[in-house]
Write an enzyme that holds these catalytic residues in place. Sequence first.
Site, PDB file in Angstrom:
ATOM      1  N   GLU A 113     -10.601 -12.417  26.867  1.00 29.00           N
ATOM      2  CA  GLU A 113     -10.492 -12.198  28.319  1.00 29.00           C
ATOM      3  C   GLU A 113      -9.509 -11.084  28.658  1.00 29.00           C
ATOM      4  O   GLU A 113      -9.485 -10.604  29.801  1.00 29.00           O
ATOM      5  CB  GLU A 113     -10.058 -13.496  29.014  1.00 29.00           C
ATOM      6  CG  GLU A 113     -11.127 -14.566  28.964  1.00 29.00           C
ATOM      7  CD  GLU A 113     -10.642 -15.925  29.470  1.00 29.00           C
ATOM      8  OE1 GLU A 113     -11.485 -16.807  29.631  1.00 29.00           O
ATOM      9  OE2 GLU A 113      -9.423 -16.097  29.685  1.00 29.00           O
ATOM     10  N   HIS A 134      -6.050 -17.648  34.302  1.00 32.78           N
ATOM     11  CA  HIS A 134      -6.847 -18.366  35.310  1.00 32.78           C
ATOM     12  C   HIS A 134      -7.258 -19.770  34.849  1.00 32.78           C
ATOM     13  O   HIS A 134      -8.266 -20.303  35.311  1.00 32.78           O
ATOM     14  CB  HIS A 134      -8.083 -17.537  35.684  1.00 32.78           C
ATOM     15  CG  HIS A 134      -9.014 -17.281  34.533  1.00 32.78           C
ATOM     16  ND1 HIS A 134      -9.666 -16.084  34.343  1.00 32.78           N
ATOM     17  CD2 HIS A 134      -9.402 -18.065  33.507  1.00 32.78           C
ATOM     18  CE1 HIS A 134     -10.409 -16.162  33.257  1.00 32.78           C
ATOM     19  NE2 HIS A 134     -10.277 -17.354  32.739  1.00 32.78           N
ATOM     20  N   HIS A 176      -5.436 -17.384  23.760  1.00 32.77           N
ATOM     21  CA  HIS A 176      -5.809 -18.800  23.681  1.00 32.77           C
ATOM     22  C   HIS A 176      -7.102 -18.968  22.903  1.00 32.77           C
ATOM     23  O   HIS A 176      -7.915 -18.050  22.838  1.00 32.77           O
ATOM     24  CB  HIS A 176      -5.914 -19.468  25.050  1.00 32.77           C
ATOM     25  CG  HIS A 176      -6.962 -18.941  26.000  1.00 32.77           C
ATOM     26  ND1 HIS A 176      -7.027 -17.631  26.411  1.00 32.77           N
ATOM     27  CD2 HIS A 176      -7.987 -19.564  26.634  1.00 32.77           C
ATOM     28  CE1 HIS A 176      -8.027 -17.482  27.273  1.00 32.77           C
ATOM     29  NE2 HIS A 176      -8.643 -18.646  27.408  1.00 32.77           N
ATOM     30  N   HIS A 218     -17.628 -18.370  33.288  1.00 35.98           N
ATOM     31  CA  HIS A 218     -17.590 -19.332  32.177  1.00 35.98           C
ATOM     32  C   HIS A 218     -18.788 -20.267  32.212  1.00 35.98           C
ATOM     33  O   HIS A 218     -18.683 -21.444  31.891  1.00 35.98           O
ATOM     34  CB  HIS A 218     -16.328 -20.183  32.253  1.00 35.98           C
ATOM     35  CG  HIS A 218     -15.051 -19.408  32.225  1.00 35.98           C
ATOM     36  ND1 HIS A 218     -14.658 -18.595  33.240  1.00 35.98           N
ATOM     37  CD2 HIS A 218     -14.079 -19.337  31.294  1.00 35.98           C
ATOM     38  CE1 HIS A 218     -13.486 -18.038  32.939  1.00 35.98           C
ATOM     39  NE2 HIS A 218     -13.113 -18.479  31.775  1.00 35.98           N
TER      40      HIS A 218
END
Lengths: 288, 114
Positions: free
Chosen positions: A240, A12, A193, A59
């Site tokens: 995530e 996303h 990531h 976030h």
Amino acid sequence: MARIIGGLTTSHVPSIGKAIAQKEQESPYWKPFFDAFKPAHEWLAREKPDVAVVIYNDHGLNNFLDKMPTFAIGAAAEYHNADEGWGIPVLKPFRGHPKLSWHIIESLVADEFDITMCQEVLVDHAFTLPMALMYPGNIDWPVATVPVMLNSVQHPLPTARRCYKLGQAIGRAIDSFPEDIKVVLLGTGGLSHQLDGKRAGFINKPFDLWCMDKMRNDPEALARLSNHEIVEKAGSQGVELMTWIAMRAAMTGRVKELHATYHVPISNTGGAVMLFENNPQPHAIAAE
Amino acid sequence: MTFGAPIPGTPVFDGDAAVKGYALNKMCFSFNAKENRDAFLQNEEAYCDKYRLSDEQKQAIKSRNVLQLIAAGGNVYYLAKFAGIFGLNVQDIGAQQTGMSIDDFKAYLVSQGK
């Protein structure tokens, strides 16, 4: 009864929002990622789900460190997107499904999940961009939504095992909703990531491919990962993965993979998309 | 800590970091709103004072240095909103933290897909 028809897991990253706004879907950089949604578009057009239950991580648009819920569920009639500070376009509001939200909340609390219930949620890019990827072209959203937020910001994070169990409980909750609706599940985030620290930019393709394989064949293996192991192998924001784990566990029937794409990089991330179909268990058919 | 052994180059935003970084992160959280971003740009020091940043945090804000901001308790999700004020994206802050040029950092990302 409500039926989970399947679902989608996807990265996303915010730059997807910029790519959409600047119409870069066909550019060499973005094409492999956006193309991954074509099978999903066909599937959604055919199956026409009524509600999307979106499992994601906020976030720092809705949740701050003053009160950080581990698991939170929206129960509003409408959800708004808002400015996140770095300039991706704000998307139009999303319809909620308060009855299904409250049913899931009731069921989860009865199942001993002490979740946070929200009458207002500002949904951030992790919710809005996967919706825009599923339903492109700035059309009116054809589904109602239920946002489910998992804490990926403040350690201690929920364990992979706990997220797996939460997903199973969400699956049971949806299966027991008395209205005759079709539900699609989204798990948004990842894969590997890391944005912060000297290891910023770390991506781990072999681990991501391993995760995708386990999503197909052995999701329990993902539940056995520790958060330390996930941070080490997938980077600090690779946690995530928890959204994928919960989404996969919520599919309670016979699960068939319809499509998978993996492409590095999108932004700083291992870009991954998987589409699954969920068919009722034989005993469930017999019970009907 | 209960998280486990440190992972090189990898900050873990735990309770200690949350306590240390609260004021800094609260200020960065405020940058979701344009009026607050504008107020910061108009008078940076006054804005930092309003949020009661520590001297270390003020220094880190002044330096625009992400590793220093993290050392001062900053969480990357909130810091990204600070970086956004200056139009910096996650490749820019990645390059800064790793000491690479932006082109080298982008090439590093691509190389990991091979």
